[in-house]
Motif scaffolding. Structure first.
Motif, PDB file in Angstrom:
ATOM      1  N   ILE A 122       0.839  -1.204   0.000  1.00 35.81           N
ATOM      2  CA  ILE A 122       0.000   0.000   0.000  1.00 35.81           C
ATOM      3  C   ILE A 122       0.873   1.253   0.000  1.00 35.81           C
ATOM      4  O   ILE A 122       0.629   2.205  -0.761  1.00 35.81           O
ATOM      5  CB  ILE A 122      -0.947  -0.014   1.212  1.00 35.81           C
ATOM      6  CG1 ILE A 122      -1.924  -1.192   1.108  1.00 35.81           C
ATOM      7  CG2 ILE A 122      -1.710   1.296   1.318  1.00 35.81           C
ATOM      8  CD1 ILE A 122      -2.821  -1.355   2.311  1.00 35.81           C
ATOM      9  N   VAL A 123       1.900   1.257   0.862  1.00 37.72           N
ATOM     10  CA  VAL A 123       2.788   2.425   0.954  1.00 37.72           C
ATOM     11  C   VAL A 123       3.512   2.634  -0.364  1.00 37.72           C
ATOM     12  O   VAL A 123       3.624   3.765  -0.864  1.00 37.72           O
ATOM     13  CB  VAL A 123       3.787   2.239   2.110  1.00 37.72           C
ATOM     14  CG1 VAL A 123       4.792   3.381   2.128  1.00 37.72           C
ATOM     15  CG2 VAL A 123       3.048   2.160   3.440  1.00 37.72           C
ATOM     16  N   LYS A 124       4.008   1.561  -0.958  1.00 38.37           N
ATOM     17  CA  LYS A 124       4.726   1.684  -2.224  1.00 38.37           C
ATOM     18  C   LYS A 124       3.797   2.198  -3.327  1.00 38.37           C
ATOM     19  O   LYS A 124       4.186   3.036  -4.141  1.00 38.37           O
ATOM     20  CB  LYS A 124       5.313   0.336  -2.623  1.00 38.37           C
ATOM     21  CG  LYS A 124       6.166   0.386  -3.880  1.00 38.37           C
ATOM     22  CD  LYS A 124       6.754  -0.970  -4.214  1.00 38.37           C
ATOM     23  CE  LYS A 124       7.587  -0.903  -5.489  1.00 38.37           C
ATOM     24  NZ  LYS A 124       8.150  -2.232  -5.835  1.00 38.37           N
ATOM     25  N   GLY A 125       2.553   1.707  -3.367  1.00 31.96           N
ATOM     26  CA  GLY A 125       1.600   2.163  -4.380  1.00 31.96           C
ATOM     27  C   GLY A 125       1.299   3.648  -4.262  1.00 31.96           C
ATOM     28  O   GLY A 125       1.232   4.366  -5.263  1.00 31.96           O
ATOM     29  N   ILE A 126       1.130   4.127  -3.013  1.00 25.26           N
ATOM     30  CA  ILE A 126       0.869   5.553  -2.802  1.00 25.26           C
ATOM     31  C   ILE A 126       2.068   6.392  -3.237  1.00 25.26           C
ATOM     32  O   ILE A 126       1.926   7.449  -3.858  1.00 25.26           O
ATOM     33  CB  ILE A 126       0.507   5.822  -1.331  1.00 25.26           C
ATOM     34  CG1 ILE A 126      -0.829   5.158  -0.982  1.00 25.26           C
ATOM     35  CG2 ILE A 126       0.433   7.315  -1.048  1.00 25.26           C
ATOM     36  CD1 ILE A 126      -1.214   5.258   0.472  1.00 25.26           C
ATOM     37  N   LEU A 127       3.276   5.911  -2.927  1.00 25.30           N
ATOM     38  CA  LEU A 127       4.482   6.640  -3.330  1.00 25.30           C
ATOM     39  C   LEU A 127       4.616   6.711  -4.849  1.00 25.30           C
ATOM     40  O   LEU A 127       5.011   7.745  -5.405  1.00 25.30           O
ATOM     41  CB  LEU A 127       5.718   5.974  -2.721  1.00 25.30           C
ATOM     42  CG  LEU A 127       5.900   6.126  -1.210  1.00 25.30           C
ATOM     43  CD1 LEU A 127       7.055   5.272  -0.722  1.00 25.30           C
ATOM     44  CD2 LEU A 127       6.136   7.594  -0.855  1.00 25.30           C
ATOM     45  N   ASP A 184      -7.268   9.936  -4.957  1.00 27.22           N
ATOM     46  CA  ASP A 184      -8.551   9.660  -5.602  1.00 27.22           C
ATOM     47  C   ASP A 184      -8.287   9.069  -6.981  1.00 27.22           C
ATOM     48  O   ASP A 184      -7.669   9.710  -7.829  1.00 27.22           O
ATOM     49  CB  ASP A 184      -9.376  10.947  -5.715  1.00 27.22           C
ATOM     50  CG  ASP A 184     -10.774  10.703  -6.270  1.00 27.22           C
ATOM     51  OD1 ASP A 184     -11.124   9.539  -6.505  1.00 27.22           O
ATOM     52  OD2 ASP A 184     -11.507  11.691  -6.465  1.00 27.22           O
ATOM     53  N   SER A 185      -8.764   7.847  -7.214  1.00 26.55           N
ATOM     54  CA  SER A 185      -8.541   7.209  -8.516  1.00 26.55           C
ATOM     55  C   SER A 185      -9.305   7.907  -9.634  1.00 26.55           C
ATOM     56  O   SER A 185      -8.958   7.750 -10.805  1.00 26.55           O
ATOM     57  CB  SER A 185      -8.958   5.737  -8.448  1.00 26.55           C
ATOM     58  OG  SER A 185     -10.327   5.619  -8.092  1.00 26.55           O
ATOM     59  N   ASN A 186     -10.339   8.669  -9.292  1.00 26.61           N
ATOM     60  CA  ASN A 186     -11.100   9.432 -10.282  1.00 26.61           C
ATOM     61  C   ASN A 186     -10.648  10.885 -10.376  1.00 26.61           C
ATOM     62  O   ASN A 186     -11.269  11.690 -11.053  1.00 26.61           O
ATOM     63  CB  ASN A 186     -12.598   9.401  -9.954  1.00 26.61           C
ATOM     64  CG  ASN A 186     -13.187   8.017 -10.096  1.00 26.61           C
ATOM     65  OD1 ASN A 186     -12.903   7.303 -11.045  1.00 26.61           O
ATOM     66  ND2 ASN A 186     -14.006   7.616  -9.135  1.00 26.61           N
ATOM     67  N   GLY A 187      -9.574  11.224  -9.645  1.00 29.25           N
ATOM     68  CA  GLY A 187      -9.085  12.595  -9.628  1.00 29.25           C
ATOM     69  C   GLY A 187      -8.221  12.917 -10.838  1.00 29.25           C
ATOM     70  O   GLY A 187      -7.612  12.036 -11.459  1.00 29.25           O
ATOM     71  N   GLU A 193       1.069  -3.983 -17.231  1.00 28.96           N
ATOM     72  CA  GLU A 193       1.950  -5.116 -16.971  1.00 28.96           C
ATOM     73  C   GLU A 193       2.288  -5.218 -15.485  1.00 28.96           C
ATOM     74  O   GLU A 193       2.479  -6.315 -14.965  1.00 28.96           O
ATOM     75  CB  GLU A 193       3.229  -4.972 -17.795  1.00 28.96           C
ATOM     76  CG  GLU A 193       3.004  -5.113 -19.298  1.00 28.96           C
ATOM     77  CD  GLU A 193       4.251  -4.789 -20.095  1.00 28.96           C
ATOM     78  OE1 GLU A 193       5.241  -4.338 -19.474  1.00 28.96           O
ATOM     79  OE2 GLU A 193       4.241  -4.974 -21.317  1.00 28.96           O
ATOM     80  N   ASN A 194       2.379  -4.079 -14.800  1.00 24.97           N
ATOM     81  CA  ASN A 194       2.734  -4.067 -13.378  1.00 24.97           C
ATOM     82  C   ASN A 194       1.514  -3.983 -12.475  1.00 24.97           C
ATOM     83  O   ASN A 194       1.646  -3.694 -11.289  1.00 24.97           O
ATOM     84  CB  ASN A 194       3.651  -2.882 -13.073  1.00 24.97           C
ATOM     85  CG  ASN A 194       4.970  -2.981 -13.812  1.00 24.97           C
ATOM     86  OD1 ASN A 194       5.426  -4.070 -14.139  1.00 24.97           O
ATOM     87  ND2 ASN A 194       5.593  -1.844 -14.094  1.00 24.97           N
ATOM     88  N   MET A 195       0.317  -4.241 -13.043  1.00 24.74           N
ATOM     89  CA  MET A 195      -0.916  -4.062 -12.280  1.00 24.74           C
ATOM     90  C   MET A 195      -0.958  -4.957 -11.038  1.00 24.74           C
ATOM     91  O   MET A 195      -1.416  -4.547  -9.973  1.00 24.74           O
ATOM     92  CB  MET A 195      -2.135  -4.362 -13.165  1.00 24.74           C
ATOM     93  CG  MET A 195      -3.469  -4.034 -12.530  1.00 24.74           C
ATOM     94  SD  MET A 195      -3.707  -2.269 -12.322  1.00 24.74           S
ATOM     95  CE  MET A 195      -4.013  -1.802 -14.023  1.00 24.74           C
ATOM     96  N   ASP A 196      -0.466  -6.209 -11.162  1.00 25.67           N
ATOM     97  CA  ASP A 196      -0.553  -7.129 -10.037  1.00 25.67           C
ATOM     98  C   ASP A 196       0.442  -6.772  -8.935  1.00 25.67           C
ATOM     99  O   ASP A 196       0.252  -7.141  -7.777  1.00 25.67           O
ATOM    100  CB  ASP A 196      -0.295  -8.567 -10.525  1.00 25.67           C
ATOM    101  CG  ASP A 196      -1.368  -9.032 -11.501  1.00 25.67           C
ATOM    102  OD1 ASP A 196      -2.476  -8.490 -11.424  1.00 25.67           O
ATOM    103  OD2 ASP A 196      -1.088  -9.910 -12.328  1.00 25.67           O
ATOM    104  N   ARG A 197       1.511  -6.053  -9.291  1.00 22.89           N
ATOM    105  CA  ARG A 197       2.552  -5.762  -8.314  1.00 22.89           C
ATOM    106  C   ARG A 197       2.359  -4.419  -7.625  1.00 22.89           C
ATOM    107  O   ARG A 197       2.741  -4.251  -6.483  1.00 22.89           O
ATOM    108  CB  ARG A 197       3.927  -5.803  -8.998  1.00 22.89           C
ATOM    109  CG  ARG A 197       4.352  -7.206  -9.394  1.00 22.89           C
ATOM    110  CD  ARG A 197       5.713  -7.193 -10.044  1.00 22.89           C
ATOM    111  NE  ARG A 197       5.679  -6.661 -11.398  1.00 22.89           N
ATOM    112  CZ  ARG A 197       6.748  -6.475 -12.159  1.00 22.89           C
ATOM    113  NH1 ARG A 197       7.939  -6.739 -11.677  1.00 22.89           N
ATOM    114  NH2 ARG A 197       6.629  -6.010 -13.382  1.00 22.89           N
ATOM    115  N   ILE A 198       1.784  -3.444  -8.311  1.00 21.97           N
ATOM    116  CA  ILE A 198       1.640  -2.099  -7.741  1.00 21.97           C
ATOM    117  C   ILE A 198       0.185  -1.658  -7.842  1.00 21.97           C
ATOM    118  O   ILE A 198      -0.390  -1.629  -8.931  1.00 21.97           O
ATOM    119  CB  ILE A 198       2.532  -1.083  -8.474  1.00 21.97           C
ATOM    120  CG1 ILE A 198       4.007  -1.481  -8.347  1.00 21.97           C
ATOM    121  CG2 ILE A 198       2.322   0.310  -7.907  1.00 21.97           C
ATOM    122  CD1 ILE A 198       4.938  -0.570  -9.105  1.00 21.97           C
ATOM    123  N   SER A 199      -0.393  -1.334  -6.706  1.00 24.54           N
ATOM    124  CA  SER A 199      -1.735  -0.751  -6.664  1.00 24.54           C
ATOM    125  C   SER A 199      -1.604   0.680  -6.165  1.00 24.54           C
ATOM    126  O   SER A 199      -1.206   0.905  -5.016  1.00 24.54           O
ATOM    127  CB  SER A 199      -2.646  -1.559  -5.742  1.00 24.54           C
ATOM    128  OG  SER A 199      -3.923  -0.964  -5.653  1.00 24.54           O
TER     129      SER A 199
END
Length: 238
Positions: free
Chosen positions: A44-49, A99-102, A181-187
């Motif tokens: 989660i932290v990595k995805g936000i960064l 926000d994913s819609n931002g 391609e990186n969807m499964d690794r980074i959210s």
């Protein structure tokens, strides 16, 4: 509302340093004696960064696409199409970490609304915006107008100031492909804590202090009716 912070809200060098730690940079990890990948919420932290590092740095505020579409009463355009339209117009654009819609962009509001007007005409080719604005104006005249209805009329009555091209540039296509391609690794946004997570029915307890006021009112009414019915039956039997 309060004052707005007009300067960048993130420190790019600090964000890059944290991402290097997640990538396994030995120098940064050894100096701090800390491995962020051992955190329970490391993904989660990595995805936000990652989302923060991709933001337009010098834009303090952002738009919400569903909110813009709600004002014009149209379907929400795909994020990639909006990004492509703004990039083709010569502006910077990105998503927002919160926000994913931002949508963050250095384009002025007039251009953002030009994109939304063009999208409305794209999905409804035979639409005459002036007719829609006249209908909205008629509704406003029939009742007290809301700020959203006033905004809809003022937006629809204006003509686009620039030509809008919704084609996706090659740079954006390669970026989207790499992201897929990186969807499964980074959210990039915090996922739901569990499958099918969302609003549920309100809790109902046996204690009167745990139930909703409406439930208590209905329960007391049922008890009163039952007591009246039982007293009526007793009088008949006597």
């Amino acid at each position: 509302a309060g004052p707005i912070w007009p300067k960048p809200i993130h420190n790019p060098e600090f964000v890059k340093c944290l991402l290097d730690m997640f990538k396994g940079d030995e120098k940064s990890n050894d100096s701090l004696n800390f491995d962020p990948n051992k955190l329970g919420a490391a993904k989660i932290v990595k995805g936000i960064l990652v989302a923060v590092s991709e933001e337009v740095p010098d834009v303090p505020l952002h738009y919400c696409l569903p909110s813009l579409s709600k004002i014009l009463r149209c379907s929400v355009p795909p994020m990639a199409k909006v990004h492509g339209a703004l990039m083709n117009a010569g502006y910077k654009v990105s998503q927002v970490h919160c926000d994913s819609n931002g949508l963050k962009t250095d384009a002025p509001p007039e251009v953002v609304w030009d994109v939304m007007r063009a999208w409305l005409r794209k999905i409804e080719p035979g639409l005459d915006p002036s007719k829609r604005s006249k209908k909205a104006a008629k509704k406003i005249s029939d009742k007290s107008p809301t700020s959203r209805e006033k905004a809809r009329v003022s937006i629809l009555t204006k003509e686009p100031s620039i030509s809008i091209n919704f084609s996706i540039p090659g740079s954006l296509l390669s970026k989207l492909k790499k992201r897929k391609e990186n969807m499964d690794r980074i959210s990039r946004w915090t996922p739901n804590p569990q499958p099918n997570w969302g609003p549920k029915a309100r809790a109902r307890g046996s204690n009167k202090f745990q139930t909703h006021p409406k439930d208590r009112k209905n329960r007391d009414r049922k008890r009163q009716n039952n007591s009246q019915n039982s007293s009526g039956k007793k009088q008949r039997t006597s």
